[in-house]
Design an enzyme around this catalytic site. Structure first.
Site: not given
Ligand code: NAD
Length: 476
Positions: A151, A174, A249-250, A283, A457
């Site tokens: 994002n 990564k 940071e979730l 987020c 952070e």
């Molecule tokens: P997702 O949970 O599949 O992925 C979110 C991020 O985590 C992606 O960049 C992905 O590459 C990474 N990821 C996923 N599984 C991983 C693993 N096992 N190890 C390391 N990295 C991993 O979801 P999505 O469809 O890509 O995004 C939607 C959801 O992700 C949203 O509902 C939101 O909660 C979350 N998100 C949060 C942030 C944030 O800034 N906190 C940013 C992006 C996405």
């Protein structure tokens, strides 16, 4: 020209050269931009070995010298900001102005860490015996593994890179496979600034496979992840199993409280723009709107009016304020929120579906009359959907604001000191914004509590995640 995608290991940019690749697409039209090479297991091990070797040297480099390299990288990011931003628009979808702002904020974060890294002090503790000297020293934890999302593909990564490097740590990052150009551009800036080989390494792959490999490696001492709560739980559990420090940071589900004494039009204008920034894929996006019953109708009318005026389209088009969702898979996720709201008696005041056939555009959506236990009011939409509900009194609204397991950001609009105090002390969140938005600056701590994670952070707190505390006691 879109970024040449590569791995960056031990100071070398490495292309596919027979490795497995993954297509990177433009969410505005679905076209394929490039192929991203995945790291093999051998690549990951080389990155780990390089980071381990480089740590032995980097931790001894003086803070002044580290600072100079970071400052140089920051300068390069400023110079290259337009090109880097354009590529972020292409692979992630946000409007150009937002992407440029993101890259410039990376330069700021890097400069701030360059300066503040020179002020990582220890302390001297008065002894019980005058022949003893007691010191507390802060030492870098070692090799860090970081996982960052799509994002804010540049700024989520730089917070980890700049803090790790300024603390004297080395890092294997990564980045987000969906929007990889920004991390490659960051690696190029540090490379061109003269960062020694192995201090920063960049890898790509199947996320769970890469994270498992890196977290389980005895070389890695610290994990930092930004992303969703479910993935954060898995990675935190794995880190704990191997006794590794972690920063998480979730996700969030940020409550917004607009009191009846607020400047309603100003609040509506600010919140409207902030809600749809990055198509709501933030987020800390304002998520649940609790509006005092006396100002509900005025706020809603103004918010709808402003949203109707907002131009949605490709991020490269002039005047566009909201681009597509970052990936096609996110459209059905939005549809599920709208469907649940509909089923539960919600009223779709605006939007509610896909905007066009081409690209993953979802209309800015405003929903009213949703119950507190609906999907929209309890799960993170991470998209351009805003639910509005009414409240009557302060205790009630703070209780409702605290009713979810999340605790990241919160927003309060009021002209009453009493309400401001009640909200800032009563809300369970890592960040409370009153009458404006002031988070995510390099010099201020950013982070959540409860299920939204742990660790900060930004601000001096950022270094806590990358430093060990060592106590030295010495008898003359
Ligand atoms: P997702 O949970 O599949 O992925 C979110 C991020 O985590 C992606 O960049 C992905 O590459 C990474 N990821 C996923 N599984 C991983 C693993 N096992 N190890 C390391 N990295 C991993 O979801 P999505 O469809 O890509 O995004 C939607 C959801 O992700 C949203 O509902 C939101 O909660 C979350 N998100 C949060 C942030 C944030 O800034 N906190 C940013 C992006 C996405």
């Amino acid at each position: 020209m879109y970024e040449t995608l590569s791995l960056y290991i031990d100071g070398q940019f490495i292309g596919a050269e027979g490795r497995k690749t993954q297509a990177v697409t433009n969410p505005a039209d679905g076209s394929v931009l490039a192929q991203l090479p995945h790291a093999t297991r051998e690549d990951l091990d080389r990155a780990l070995a390089a980071a381990q070797r480089a740590f032995g040297e980097w931790k001894r480099v003086s803070p002044l010298e580290r600072s100079a390299i970071l400052r140089k990288a920051a300068g390069l990011l400023r110079e290259r900001s337009k090109d880097i931003a354009r590529n972020i628009v292409l692979d992630m979808g946000k409007p150009m102005a937002e992407a440029v702002g993101e890259v410039l904020s990376c330069a700021e974060h890097t400069e701030w860490n360059a300066e503040e890294g020179r002020r990582i002090y220890g302390r001297v503790i008065p002894p019980r015996n005058d022949q003893v000297r007691q010191f507390v020293v802060r030492e870098p934890v070692g090799v860090c593994a970081a996982f960052t999302p799509w994002n804010f593909p540049a700024s989520q990564a730089i917070r980890k890179i700049a803090a790790a490097l300024a603390s004297g740590c080395t890092i294997v990052l990564k980045g987000p496979e969906d929007a990889p150009s920004a991390c490659v551009a960051l690696a190029r800036a540090f490379h061109d600034a003269g960062l020694p080989p192995g201090v920063l390494n960049l890898v790509w792959g199947v996320p769970p496979e890469v994270s498992k490999h890196l977290i389980e490696s005895p070389i890695v001492r610290k994990i930092s992840f930004t992303g969703s709560v479910p993935v954060g739980r898995q990675l935190a559990a794995m880190a704990a199993q191997h006794m590794k420090r972690s920063t998480m940071e979730l996700g969030g589900h940020s409550p917004v409280i607009v009191f009846d004494d607020a400047d309603v039009e100003r609040a509506a204008d600010l919140l409207q723009a902030f809600k749809f920034r990055n198509a709501g894929q933030v987020c800390v996006s304002p998520t649940r709107f609790y509006l005092h019953e006396k100002i509900y109708d005025r706020f809603l009318a103004r918010f709808i009016e402003k949203t109707r005026e907002m131009k949605v389209g490709s991020g490269l088009e002039e005047g566009v304020k909201m681009g597509p969702l970052a990936h096609e898979r996110r459209v059905p996720q939005m549809e599920a929120f709208v469907e649940d709201a509909n089923m539960r008696g919600g009223c779709i005041e605006l939007g509610g579906g896909r905007v066009s056939e081409a690209g993953s555009f979802f209309a800015p959506t405003i929903v009213t009359n949703v119950p507190d236990d609906s999907l929209l009011m309890t799960s993170e939409p991470f998209g351009p959907i805003a639910p509005f509900v009414r409240f009557k009194d302060t205790d009630e609204v703070i209780r409702r604001a605290n009713s979810l397991p999340y605790g990241l950001a919160s927003y309060v609009f009021t002209t009453s000191l009493k309400n401001a105090h009640a909200a800032s002390t009563g809300i369970e969140a890592g960040m409370v914004n009153i009458n404006h938005f002031g988070m995510a600056l390099a010099e201020t701590p950013f982070g959540g509590i409860k299920d939204s994670g742990w660790g900060s952070e930004g601000g001096v707190e950022t270094f806590d995640g990358y430093l060990n505390t060592k106590f030295v006691t010495q008898l003359n």
